[in-house]
Motif scaffolding. Structure first.
Motif, PDB file in Angstrom:
ATOM      1  N   TYR A 175      48.235-100.638  -6.081  1.00  0.00           N
ATOM      2  CA  TYR A 175      48.254-101.911  -5.371  1.00  0.00           C
ATOM      3  C   TYR A 175      46.920-102.661  -5.472  1.00  0.00           C
ATOM      4  O   TYR A 175      46.890-103.831  -5.799  1.00  0.00           O
ATOM      5  N   VAL A 176      45.810-101.981  -5.175  1.00  0.00           N
ATOM      6  CA  VAL A 176      44.497-102.635  -5.227  1.00  0.00           C
ATOM      7  C   VAL A 176      43.544-101.979  -6.223  1.00  0.00           C
ATOM      8  O   VAL A 176      42.356-102.279  -6.249  1.00  0.00           O
ATOM      9  N   ARG A 177      44.086-101.070  -6.994  1.00  0.00           N
ATOM     10  CA  ARG A 177      43.334-100.411  -8.065  1.00  0.00           C
ATOM     11  C   ARG A 177      42.095 -99.660  -7.576  1.00  0.00           C
ATOM     12  O   ARG A 177      41.011 -99.803  -8.123  1.00  0.00           O
ATOM     13  N   ILE A 178      42.302 -98.884  -6.505  1.00  0.00           N
ATOM     14  CA  ILE A 178      41.251 -97.956  -6.064  1.00  0.00           C
ATOM     15  C   ILE A 178      41.909 -96.585  -5.926  1.00  0.00           C
ATOM     16  O   ILE A 178      43.102 -96.476  -5.672  1.00  0.00           O
ATOM     17  N   GLY A 179      41.130 -95.571  -6.085  1.00  0.00           N
ATOM     18  CA  GLY A 179      41.651 -94.210  -6.029  1.00  0.00           C
ATOM     19  C   GLY A 179      41.998 -93.787  -4.609  1.00  0.00           C
ATOM     20  O   GLY A 179      41.586 -94.394  -3.628  1.00  0.00           O
ATOM     21  N   GLU A 180      42.766 -92.711  -4.526  1.00  0.00           N
ATOM     22  CA  GLU A 180      43.217 -92.196  -3.234  1.00  0.00           C
ATOM     23  C   GLU A 180      42.051 -91.837  -2.329  1.00  0.00           C
ATOM     24  O   GLU A 180      42.031 -92.202  -1.149  1.00  0.00           O
ATOM     25  N   SER A 181      41.061 -91.135  -2.855  1.00  0.00           N
ATOM     26  CA  SER A 181      39.926 -90.719  -2.015  1.00  0.00           C
ATOM     27  C   SER A 181      39.123 -91.928  -1.533  1.00  0.00           C
ATOM     28  O   SER A 181      38.658 -91.950  -0.398  1.00  0.00           O
ATOM     29  N   THR A 182      39.001 -92.954  -2.362  1.00  0.00           N
ATOM     30  CA  THR A 182      38.302 -94.175  -1.952  1.00  0.00           C
ATOM     31  C   THR A 182      39.090 -94.904  -0.869  1.00  0.00           C
ATOM     32  O   THR A 182      38.518 -95.412   0.098  1.00  0.00           O
ATOM     33  N   ALA A 183      40.407 -94.946  -1.002  1.00  0.00           N
ATOM     34  CA  ALA A 183      41.258 -95.584   0.002  1.00  0.00           C
ATOM     35  C   ALA A 183      41.126 -94.872   1.345  1.00  0.00           C
ATOM     36  O   ALA A 183      40.999 -95.523   2.391  1.00  0.00           O
ATOM     37  N   ILE A 184      41.140 -93.547   1.331  1.00  0.00           N
ATOM     38  CA  ILE A 184      41.015 -92.777   2.569  1.00  0.00           C
ATOM     39  C   ILE A 184      39.645 -92.992   3.199  1.00  0.00           C
ATOM     40  O   ILE A 184      39.525 -93.214   4.410  1.00  0.00           O
ATOM     41  N   GLU A 185      38.598 -92.940   2.383  1.00  0.00           N
ATOM     42  CA  GLU A 185      37.239 -93.140   2.895  1.00  0.00           C
ATOM     43  C   GLU A 185      37.082 -94.543   3.487  1.00  0.00           C
ATOM     44  O   GLU A 185      36.506 -94.719   4.560  1.00  0.00           O
ATOM     45  N   SER A 186      37.636 -95.554   2.813  1.00  0.00           N
ATOM     46  CA  SER A 186      37.566 -96.924   3.312  1.00  0.00           C
ATOM     47  C   SER A 186      38.317 -97.067   4.628  1.00  0.00           C
ATOM     48  O   SER A 186      37.852 -97.747   5.545  1.00  0.00           O
ATOM     49  N   LEU A 187      39.468 -96.438   4.731  1.00  0.00           N
ATOM     50  CA  LEU A 187      40.247 -96.493   5.962  1.00  0.00           C
ATOM     51  C   LEU A 187      39.475 -95.849   7.114  1.00  0.00           C
ATOM     52  O   LEU A 187      39.461 -96.376   8.234  1.00  0.00           O
ATOM     53  N   LYS A 188      38.823 -94.738   6.848  1.00  0.00           N
ATOM     54  CA  LYS A 188      38.018 -94.080   7.894  1.00  0.00           C
ATOM     55  C   LYS A 188      36.897 -94.992   8.377  1.00  0.00           C
ATOM     56  O   LYS A 188      36.657 -95.094   9.582  1.00  0.00           O
ATOM     57  N   TYR A 189      36.211 -95.675   7.454  1.00  0.00           N
ATOM     58  CA  TYR A 189      35.157 -96.610   7.845  1.00  0.00           C
ATOM     59  C   TYR A 189      35.717 -97.760   8.665  1.00  0.00           C
ATOM     60  O   TYR A 189      35.127 -98.195   9.658  1.00  0.00           O
ATOM     61  N   PHE A 190      36.884 -98.262   8.275  1.00  0.00           N
ATOM     62  CA  PHE A 190      37.520 -99.361   8.995  1.00  0.00           C
ATOM     63  C   PHE A 190      37.874 -98.938  10.423  1.00  0.00           C
ATOM     64  O   PHE A 190      37.570 -99.645  11.387  1.00  0.00           O
ATOM     65  N   VAL A 191      38.508 -97.778  10.558  1.00  0.00           N
ATOM     66  CA  VAL A 191      38.907 -97.297  11.879  1.00  0.00           C
ATOM     67  C   VAL A 191      37.685 -97.051  12.756  1.00  0.00           C
ATOM     68  O   VAL A 191      37.671 -97.405  13.935  1.00  0.00           O
ATOM     69  N   LYS A 192      36.640 -96.468  12.182  1.00  0.00           N
ATOM     70  CA  LYS A 192      35.414 -96.238  12.953  1.00  0.00           C
ATOM     71  C   LYS A 192      34.826 -97.558  13.428  1.00  0.00           C
ATOM     72  O   LYS A 192      34.395 -97.680  14.579  1.00  0.00           O
ATOM     73  N   ALA A 193      34.836 -98.576  12.578  1.00  0.00           N
ATOM     74  CA  ALA A 193      34.319 -99.886  12.962  1.00  0.00           C
ATOM     75  C   ALA A 193      35.148-100.488  14.095  1.00  0.00           C
ATOM     76  O   ALA A 193      34.595-101.046  15.053  1.00  0.00           O
ATOM     77  N   VAL A 194      36.456-100.383  14.010  1.00  0.00           N
ATOM     78  CA  VAL A 194      37.320-100.909  15.073  1.00  0.00           C
ATOM     79  C   VAL A 194      37.014-100.212  16.394  1.00  0.00           C
ATOM     80  O   VAL A 194      36.868-100.857  17.437  1.00  0.00           O
ATOM     81  N   VAL A 195      36.898 -98.893  16.366  1.00  0.00           N
ATOM     82  CA  VAL A 195      36.591 -98.142  17.579  1.00  0.00           C
ATOM     83  C   VAL A 195      35.223 -98.534  18.120  1.00  0.00           C
ATOM     84  O   VAL A 195      35.062 -98.783  19.321  1.00  0.00           O
ATOM     85  N   ASP A 196      34.221 -98.627  17.250  1.00  0.00           N
ATOM     86  CA  ASP A 196      32.876 -98.997  17.692  1.00  0.00           C
ATOM     87  C   ASP A 196      32.846-100.387  18.323  1.00  0.00           C
ATOM     88  O   ASP A 196      32.183-100.613  19.336  1.00  0.00           O
ATOM     89  N   ILE A 197      33.553-101.328  17.735  1.00  0.00           N
ATOM     90  CA  ILE A 197      33.523-102.710  18.211  1.00  0.00           C
ATOM     91  C   ILE A 197      34.347-102.904  19.481  1.00  0.00           C
ATOM     92  O   ILE A 197      33.921-103.580  20.410  1.00  0.00           O
TER      93      ILE A 197
END
Length: 145
Positions: A14-36
């Motif tokens: 879909y966005v041409r990134i690997g599975e591990s990169t997608a998971i890592e990006s999602l973790k950063y996103f969720v952490k940011a949402v929780v922090d904010i």
């Protein structure tokens, strides 16, 4: 992944990134949402929140209602069960504690607020479920509301 409920390995096409990169990006996103948002939105309601919720409930014809919780649109099958009820509100309700709320319905006085919920929730005194097969106009009106 969050918006469409797709697996991480779908992201490579879909966005041409690997599975591990997608998971890592999602973790950063969720952490940011929780922090904010955690201090304001991921906490038990305070007295101002409760007052606002009660006004909304009263305007809908449900005095003492703290809110309506409906999770029919959530797909929990792939979510770890420990995350399903992570809300501080649920933690307190599970311990039998709810915000003190005073209201009267049909001459009966109550001291604890309640939530309107669907059938997936446990049988707690703070959860009011709809009537599945309402008989009579009064019960049909309640179920529709």
């Amino acid at each position: 992944m969050l918006a469409y409920g797709v697996a991480a390995d779908f992201m490579d096409k879909y966005v041409r990134i690997g599975e591990s990169t997608a998971i890592e990006s999602l973790k950063y996103f969720v952490k940011a949402v929780v922090d904010i948002f955690s201090n304001e939105h991921f906490r038990s309601p305070n007295s101002n929140d409760i007052a606002k919720l009660l006004v909304v409930g009263e305007s809908c014809g449900f005095p003492g209602m703290m809110g309506s919780i409906d999770c029919m649109h959530w797909k929990w099958k792939n979510c770890p069960t420990t995350l399903k009820e992570r809300s501080f509100a649920f933690t307190e309700l599970a311990k039998g504690r709810a915000p003190a709320v005073n209201y009267t319905i049909n001459g009966n006085e109550y001291t604890m607020g309640y939530y309107l919920v669907d059938g997936i929730y446990p049988q707690w005194s703070t959860f009011v479920k709809t009537i599945h097969s309402p008989q009579g106009n009064k019960k049909k009106l309640f179920a529709a509301a």
